[in-house]
Motif scaffolding. Structure first.
Motif, mmCIF file in Angstrom:
data_model
loop_
_atom_site.group_PDB
_atom_site.id
_atom_site.type_symbol
_atom_site.label_atom_id
_atom_site.label_comp_id
_atom_site.label_asym_id
_atom_site.label_seq_id
_atom_site.Cartn_x
_atom_site.Cartn_y
_atom_site.Cartn_z
ATOM 1 N N ARG A 510 0.814 -1.224 0.000
ATOM 2 C CA ARG A 510 0.000 0.000 0.000
ATOM 3 C C ARG A 510 0.845 1.270 0.000
ATOM 4 N NH1 ARG A 510 -5.560 -0.893 -0.684
ATOM 5 N NH2 ARG A 510 -6.166 -2.824 0.360
ATOM 6 N N GLY A 511 2.097 1.179 0.453
ATOM 7 C CA GLY A 511 2.941 2.366 0.533
ATOM 8 C C GLY A 511 4.160 2.100 1.396
ATOM 9 N N ALA A 512 4.873 3.178 1.777
ATOM 10 C CA ALA A 512 6.089 3.059 2.587
ATOM 11 C C ALA A 512 5.722 2.988 4.063
ATOM 12 C CB ALA A 512 6.996 4.254 2.327
ATOM 13 N N LEU A 513 6.427 2.118 4.814
ATOM 14 C CA LEU A 513 6.168 1.950 6.251
ATOM 15 C C LEU A 513 7.195 2.726 7.061
ATOM 16 C CD1 LEU A 513 5.374 -1.881 6.322
ATOM 17 C CD2 LEU A 513 3.757 0.012 6.366
ATOM 18 N N PHE A 514 6.743 3.249 8.203
ATOM 19 C CA PHE A 514 7.627 4.019 9.086
ATOM 20 C C PHE A 514 8.171 3.174 10.235
ATOM 21 C CE2 PHE A 514 4.873 7.899 7.878
ATOM 22 C CZ PHE A 514 5.607 8.078 6.725
ATOM 23 N N LEU A 515 7.677 1.957 10.423
ATOM 24 C CA LEU A 515 8.139 1.133 11.543
ATOM 25 C C LEU A 515 8.155 -0.338 11.123
ATOM 26 C CD1 LEU A 515 5.079 0.205 12.365
ATOM 27 C CD2 LEU A 515 5.152 2.240 13.791
ATOM 28 N N GLY A 516 8.931 -1.132 11.882
ATOM 29 C CA GLY A 516 9.085 -2.545 11.597
ATOM 30 C C GLY A 516 8.225 -3.404 12.512
ATOM 31 N N PRO A 517 8.437 -4.719 12.499
ATOM 32 C CA PRO A 517 7.638 -5.613 13.349
ATOM 33 C C PRO A 517 8.024 -5.495 14.819
ATOM 34 C CG PRO A 517 9.303 -6.842 12.118
ATOM 35 C CD PRO A 517 9.358 -5.445 11.614
ATOM 36 N N GLY A 518 7.073 -5.836 15.708
ATOM 37 C CA GLY A 518 7.332 -5.844 17.144
ATOM 38 C C GLY A 518 7.273 -4.493 17.809
ATOM 39 N N VAL A 519 6.632 -3.508 17.150
ATOM 40 C CA VAL A 519 6.553 -2.145 17.690
ATOM 41 C C VAL A 519 5.142 -1.914 18.225
ATOM 42 C CG1 VAL A 519 6.743 0.312 17.150
ATOM 43 C CG2 VAL A 519 8.291 -1.333 16.065
ATOM 44 N N ASP A 520 5.032 -1.279 19.402
ATOM 45 C CA ASP A 520 3.723 -0.954 19.981
ATOM 46 C C ASP A 520 3.034 0.114 19.149
ATOM 47 O OD1 ASP A 520 3.369 -2.578 22.327
ATOM 48 O OD2 ASP A 520 5.066 -1.493 23.190
ATOM 49 N N GLY A 524 -5.244 5.192 15.740
ATOM 50 C CA GLY A 524 -4.965 6.579 15.378
ATOM 51 C C GLY A 524 -3.499 6.866 15.130
ATOM 52 N N MET A 525 -2.609 5.905 15.394
ATOM 53 C CA MET A 525 -1.172 6.107 15.158
ATOM 54 C C MET A 525 -0.860 5.853 13.684
ATOM 55 S SD MET A 525 1.993 4.271 17.101
ATOM 56 C CE MET A 525 3.594 4.099 16.330
ATOM 57 N N ILE A 526 -0.026 6.700 13.092
ATOM 58 C CA ILE A 526 0.338 6.565 11.678
ATOM 59 C C ILE A 526 1.507 5.589 11.563
ATOM 60 C CG2 ILE A 526 1.202 7.811 9.647
ATOM 61 C CD1 ILE A 526 -0.200 10.312 10.767
ATOM 62 N N VAL A 527 1.305 4.526 10.786
ATOM 63 C CA VAL A 527 2.346 3.493 10.655
ATOM 64 C C VAL A 527 3.063 3.586 9.317
ATOM 65 C CG1 VAL A 527 1.165 1.928 12.224
ATOM 66 C CG2 VAL A 527 0.687 1.780 9.779
ATOM 67 N N GLY A 528 2.517 4.349 8.377
ATOM 68 C CA GLY A 528 3.167 4.445 7.076
ATOM 69 C C GLY A 528 2.510 5.493 6.202
ATOM 70 N N GLU A 529 3.013 5.585 4.962
ATOM 71 C CA GLU A 529 2.534 6.569 3.996
ATOM 72 C C GLU A 529 1.753 5.845 2.909
ATOM 73 O OE1 GLU A 529 4.470 10.344 1.586
ATOM 74 O OE2 GLU A 529 5.692 8.560 1.900
ATOM 75 N N ASN A 530 0.510 6.254 2.715
ATOM 76 C CA ASN A 530 -0.322 5.637 1.687
ATOM 77 C C ASN A 530 0.070 6.191 0.320
ATOM 78 O OD1 ASN A 530 -2.304 4.218 0.396
ATOM 79 N ND2 ASN A 530 -4.016 5.470 1.113
ATOM 80 N N ALA A 531 0.124 5.320 -0.680
ATOM 81 C CA ALA A 531 0.493 5.776 -2.020
ATOM 82 C C ALA A 531 -0.589 6.673 -2.617
ATOM 83 C CB ALA A 531 0.743 4.572 -2.920
ATOM 84 N N PRO A 562 12.801 -2.682 4.218
ATOM 85 C CA PRO A 562 13.202 -1.969 5.443
ATOM 86 C C PRO A 562 12.338 -0.743 5.696
ATOM 87 C CG PRO A 562 15.129 -2.559 4.148
ATOM 88 C CD PRO A 562 13.942 -2.898 3.311
ATOM 89 N N ALA A 563 11.942 -0.547 6.959
ATOM 90 C CA ALA A 563 11.105 0.608 7.319
ATOM 91 C C ALA A 563 11.893 1.904 7.159
ATOM 92 C CB ALA A 563 10.613 0.458 8.757
ATOM 93 N N ARG A 564 11.180 2.998 7.019
ATOM 94 C CA ARG A 564 11.801 4.324 6.880
ATOM 95 C C ARG A 564 11.432 5.163 8.094
ATOM 96 N NH1 ARG A 564 9.943 9.118 4.146
ATOM 97 N NH2 ARG A 564 8.144 7.979 3.367
ATOM 98 N N PRO A 565 12.131 4.965 9.230
ATOM 99 C CA PRO A 565 11.785 5.746 10.431
ATOM 100 C C PRO A 565 12.094 7.222 10.207
ATOM 101 C CG PRO A 565 13.813 4.512 10.785
ATOM 102 C CD PRO A 565 13.281 4.072 9.456
#
Length: 615
Positions: A510-520, A524-531, A562-565
């Motif tokens: 769906r797009g680029a992710l800002f975090l990887g697995p195992g993260v709380d 309402g928290m943004i986990v990535g960027e929608n294309a 790889p996530a893009r923090p």
């Protein structure tokens, strides 16, 4: 008027990264401030952790070198436009400036800003062309560009006849000739020009004491220190003085300690005369711009004024479901007292109340200045919610005006088309375009300040990291209208839990992710960027269902991109009006202002139907 010929006060002003602090290093080494075997790092005046990490000067600082029988007080000022308040304050302490210009880059937007302030204060200028050893140096053209800048800023005949010194600050060498081969092995030519062209401090004999507070510091032993420039009279340790407050009142105070600067140290002094830059203790609540005067004849000096802020952001307590897990300073009273404390030493900031009792509007000069404040608070243990930076507008004759910035771009000519397109989307106006014939172009663009929020990241992406951008406040202009700067939406978590590889594998399409697995994460928290342009609520915690049936793909390796923090600066640039940043000592999270997906959808529906939002 009497003259103190044994003192000179000079500020070094320049654009960011043109070599101010490096030049001060060389002056200190050649004046004998350090032992020959002493281990001294580069940019010794940049003492803050953030200054060393970012490679820029944030706070104005003063030092002193001795040349012959003359003491030269030097004020090192920041080179970034966001910290212009430090520059304006530093100029009140000096009688002249060294304008440092890179021999290749020439005068840039911040050069224009600091020079304008110096010319308004009627300070004499010495032009120092630095880095003349660069292979791409264009010394004659740069000197001509500086002359054009003086003319553009309406300098008078006395100001435009400035002396020129050519130097290489890294090697500590200088010359009065533009040829790199003619450089002398020390900075003696520069110091000679300073003594000749920077006027010595003047004063009236018999005039009562007047000292202007221009900066603040703190000592664990004697409390708050006021850094002052003594304009008239003599100040002594233990003296009873009149403390002229900014609110117009005058209080009696005693100077408990008195220090003067020698190299990098403050040394005790019994007294200090006119022209000296001193630090005094004994004024526990003194603020910048106040006056220390004679007790029998107090004469307050005019309070220092600085330019108004052009950008604001909302800073409040952390209201997310994960609040309190990282930091130890969580309450509204702690946040408010810290923001009020910042106002004491930072004259270009404003803190205003908002509709909510746990959030405040902080106004400053730019994104970087506000991001540095948030980063400092984060390192002190605060947990914060930070809103999107907004421009500070004003009404002029009943018409809404917004701040406009002058942007200077250096980039390979191959990217000229895409850069022009980026500015066109932000209603920018190109005022100059120069091709140096080396494959690089320089553009001067005037663009609304809100168009530059989030521009840096997109600009670096489009120019493959090769573009260089600098900007400085220009003026207020009528509102340019609405424009959209972020073309993408956000991937928003719809429930609380830990992210899983299985869920992220499906989401990365769906797009680029800002975090990887195992993260709380939480709703309402943004986990990535929608294309796509709209936001998408997603389940980032979905686990793979287990069955007792064997599968041919059971042991298939999950390959995640790889996530893009995002760093704090990038997060503040990225967010939209309905989003904010949760900042804790160990985490930077992006989230929606309204966490509930149902309420966000209801608000969106009401807005589409033209109804007022539900408070």
């Amino acid at each position: 008027m009497a003259v103190r010929s044994d003192i000179r006060n000079v500020a070094i002003v320049a654009h960011v990264d043109h070599g101010k602090t490096t030049l001060v290093d060389a002056l200190l080494w050649q004046s004998g401030a350090f032992r020959a075997n002493e281990d001294v790092g580069e940019r010794v005046l940049d003492t803050m952790d953030l200054e060393r990490e970012k490679g820029i000067t944030i706070l104005a600082k003063n030092t002193a070198v001795r040349y012959g029988g003359t003491k030269i007080n030097i004020v090192d000022t920041p080179g970034h436009a966001d910290f212009g308040g430090e520059v304006e304050r530093g100029l009140t302490m000096v009688d002249g400036v060294l304008l440092l210009v890179d021999a290749s880059e020439g005068p840039l937007p911040q050069t224009r800003f600091v020079l304008r302030k110096a010319l308004e204060a009627q300070l004499p200028v010495i032009l120092v062309v630095n880095k003349i050893d660069r292979p791409d140096a264009r010394i004659a053209e740069v000197v001509n560009e500086v002359y054009e800048l003086f003319l553009d800023l309406d300098a008078d005949e006395t100001q435009i006849e400035f002396p020129i010194v050519y130097c290489n600050a890294r090697t500590g060498s200088a010359s009065l000739e533009p040829d790199p081969e003619s450089l002398e092995p020390n900075l003696q030519p520069l110091l000679d020009v300073v003594l000749e062209h920077i006027p010595a401090p003047t004063y009236d004999e018999g005039h009562p004491l007047q000292a202007l507070v221009t900066n603040l510091d703190a000592s664990p032993y004697v409390g708050r220190l006021a850094l002052c420039r003594v304009l008239q009279g003599t100040i002594r340790r233990g003296q009873q003085v009149a403390w002229c407050r900014s609110d117009g009142t005058i209080e009696r105070a005693k100077i408990t300690e008195l220090y003067v600067t020698e190299a990098l140290d403050r040394v005790d002094a019994e007294q200090a005369g006119p022209g000296e830059i001193i630090a005094v203790a004994g004024l526990p609540e003194v603020t910048i711009g106040e006056t220390v005067a004679d007790l029998d004849d107090p004469r307050p000096l005019p309070v220092t004024t600085v330019d108004e802020p052009s950008l604001s952001m909302t800073i409040g307590i952390n209201t997310s479901p994960l609040a309190g897990l990282d930091g130890n300073k969580l309450t509204a009273s702690m946040v408010e007292s810290r923001l009020r404390a910042e106002l004491v030493g930072n004259v270009s900031l404003r803190v205003l109340a908002t509709e909510r009792p746990d959030a405040w509007e902080v106004q400053g000069r730019g994104e970087l200045q506000l991001a540095v404040l948030v980063e400092q608070m984060r390192r002190e243990g605060f947990e914060l919610t930070v809103g999107k930076p907004q421009v500070v507008t004003r009404l002029v004759d009943g018409v809404l005006h917004e701040p406009v910035e002058r942007v200077s771009i250096d980039a390979p000519e191959d990217y000229l088309g895409i850069i022009t397109q980026l500015f066109a989307l932000r209603k920018g106006r190109t005022e100059a375009l120069v091709n140096h014939g080396t494959g690089w172009v320089r553009m001067d663009v005037v663009v609304p300040a809100r168009g530059l929020i989030g521009f840096q990241t997109e600009f670096l992406t489009e120019t493959r990291g090769t573009g260089i951008m600098h900007h400085v406040f220009e003026r207020f202009e009528p509102w340019f209208g609405e424009f959209r700067t972020r073309p993408t939406g956000a991937l928003v978590a719809d429930r609380r839990g830990k992210t899983t590889s299985f869920a992220l594998l499906n989401l990365q399409e769906r797009g680029a992710l800002f975090l990887g697995p195992g993260v709380d994460v939480y709703e309402g928290m943004i986990v990535g960027e929608n294309a796509r342009a709209e936001d998408l609520d997603v389940n980032a915690t979905k686990e793979k269902k287990l069955t007792n049936m064997r599968s041919s793909t059971a042991d298939e390796l999950v390959r995640l991109i790889p996530a893009r923090p995002l760093s704090l600066d990038q997060a503040l640039e990225y967010i939209r009006e309905d989003e904010c940043v949760e900042v804790t000592p160990t985490n930077v999270r992006l989230r929606k202002v309204e966490l509930s997906a149902q309420r966000r959808q209801s608000a969106s529906n009401r807005k589409a139907r033209g109804l007022a939002p539900v408070s």
